[in-house]
Design an enzyme around this catalytic site. Structure first.
Site, short mmCIF file in Angstrom:
data_model
loop_
_atom_site.label_atom_id
_atom_site.label_comp_id
_atom_site.label_asym_id
_atom_site.label_seq_id
_atom_site.Cartn_x
_atom_site.Cartn_y
_atom_site.Cartn_z
N GLU A 1 5.16 -2.89 4.12
CA GLU A 1 4.44 -2.80 4.62
C GLU A 1 3.65 -3.24 6.13
O GLU A 1 4.73 -4.26 6.89
CB GLU A 1 3.46 -3.79 3.73
CG GLU A 1 1.56 -3.29 4.00
CD GLU A 1 1.10 -4.59 3.12
OE1 GLU A 1 2.01 -5.63 2.79
OE2 GLU A 1 0.06 -4.97 3.02
N LYS B 1 -4.14 1.43 1.38
CA LYS B 1 -4.04 0.20 0.78
C LYS B 1 -4.99 0.33 -0.04
O LYS B 1 -6.79 -0.27 1.18
CB LYS B 1 -3.54 -0.91 1.42
CG LYS B 1 -3.24 -2.12 0.46
CD LYS B 1 -2.51 -2.64 1.12
CE LYS B 1 -2.51 -3.97 0.24
NZ LYS B 1 -1.79 -5.56 1.51
N CYS C 1 1.86 -3.13 -1.28
CA CYS C 1 2.04 -4.53 -1.51
C CYS C 1 1.03 -5.34 -2.49
O CYS C 1 1.40 -4.60 -3.63
CB CYS C 1 1.65 -5.88 -0.12
SG CYS C 1 2.50 -7.03 -0.47
#
Ligand code: ACM
Length: 263
Positions: free
Chosen positions: A38, A110, A143
């Site tokens: 990330e 995200k 993540c």
């Protein structure tokens, strides 16, 4: 298919140094798909949003980081999935791009921002979509998306055989949980975590490494150490993830009872 991850410590704001690190780790390696951490262009904690903005890139691939990685994808005739800080108008997004020899295949923003990320980034608005590389159906998570099983489930129900998961993990549970994400969806997963330590935004974070590749039965096929900078590649048969049978009497998708999952 030869797949794996690069685990390293992205340096804050040092885009060229990060490109060179990635290039050196991939040099001479034979792979079809590699996942990078990330925010691999920018680093993670940022006291100065203007400095973060300065290294953030548009999703069209016109910036130096995605441009250099697309060139690497071309040279290796492979797909790279990388986390990067994206700029879109006034907004910054914590995003992932799938890069192929022919350019950008997909960008994912995200969905589930973690902790102080909410002070820097806009929540992702892309939703969960799959793309195809060499006839393998792939989905991206970033993540903290790991703790919301709906994310992996949605991609898997859309046909993903492999989940590419750039990460900057600081909690101790993700690597274990991804074994379950793999097993419950009968998919491969690749979590590419970072290593090292960063201070900023009133905290010091140590990233947990242990990047891994898991298979559709929840087995770990490869794992890095907690602190090492490394690349690991394993051979997989992605067709295994087309079979959702668990033993002779169950099919993980056909046996779902969605009518009882309504609130
Ligand atoms: C995280 O989502 N980077 C913990």
């Amino acid at each position: 298919m030869r797949v794996g991850f690069v685990q390293f410590s992205p340096a804050r704001y040092a885009v060229q140094a990060n490109i060179e690190k990635i290039q050196a780790l991939l040099d001479g390696m034979d792979f079809d798909l590699v996942v990078l951490p990330e925010l691999a262009n920018s680093g993670y904690l940022h006291d100065d949003p203007a400095a973060l903005r300065g290294v953030s890139e548009k999703a069209d691939g016109s910036g130096p980081f995605l441009g250099a990685l697309t060139k690497i994808a071309k040279e290796h005739r492979a797909c790279l999935v990388t986390g990067f800080s994206e700029i879109s108008g006034e907004r910054l997004c914590n995003s992932a791009a799938a890069l192929s020899p022919t350019g950008i295949l997909q960008v994912y923003r995200k969905t589930h921002l973690f902790s102080t990320e909410k002070l820097l980034f806009a929540p992702g608005d892309t939703g969960f979509h799959v793309f195809s590389f060499r006839e393998v159906c792939i989905g991206m998570l970033i993540c903290f998306d790991w703790i919301f099983p709906e994310a992996a489930r949605t991609l898997s129900l859309k046909g993903a055989q492999l989940l590419a998961h750039p990460a900057n993990l600081v909690l101790p549970w993700c690597q274990g949980a991804m074994l379950t994400r793999s097993l419950e969806n009968a998919v491969f997963t690749i979590t590419a975590n970072r290593v090292g330590e960063e201070s900023g935004q009133g905290q010091t974070l140590r990233f947990t490494g242990r990047s891994q590749v898991t298979d559709p039965t929840g087995m770990c096929l490869a794992q890095a150490g907690e602190e090492e900078t490394t690349i690991k590649i394993v051979e997989i048969n992605p067709r295994r993830a087309l079979n959702k049978q668990l033993g002779p009497g169950n099919d993980l998708f056909a046996d779902r009872q969605p009518r009882f999952y309504q609130l």
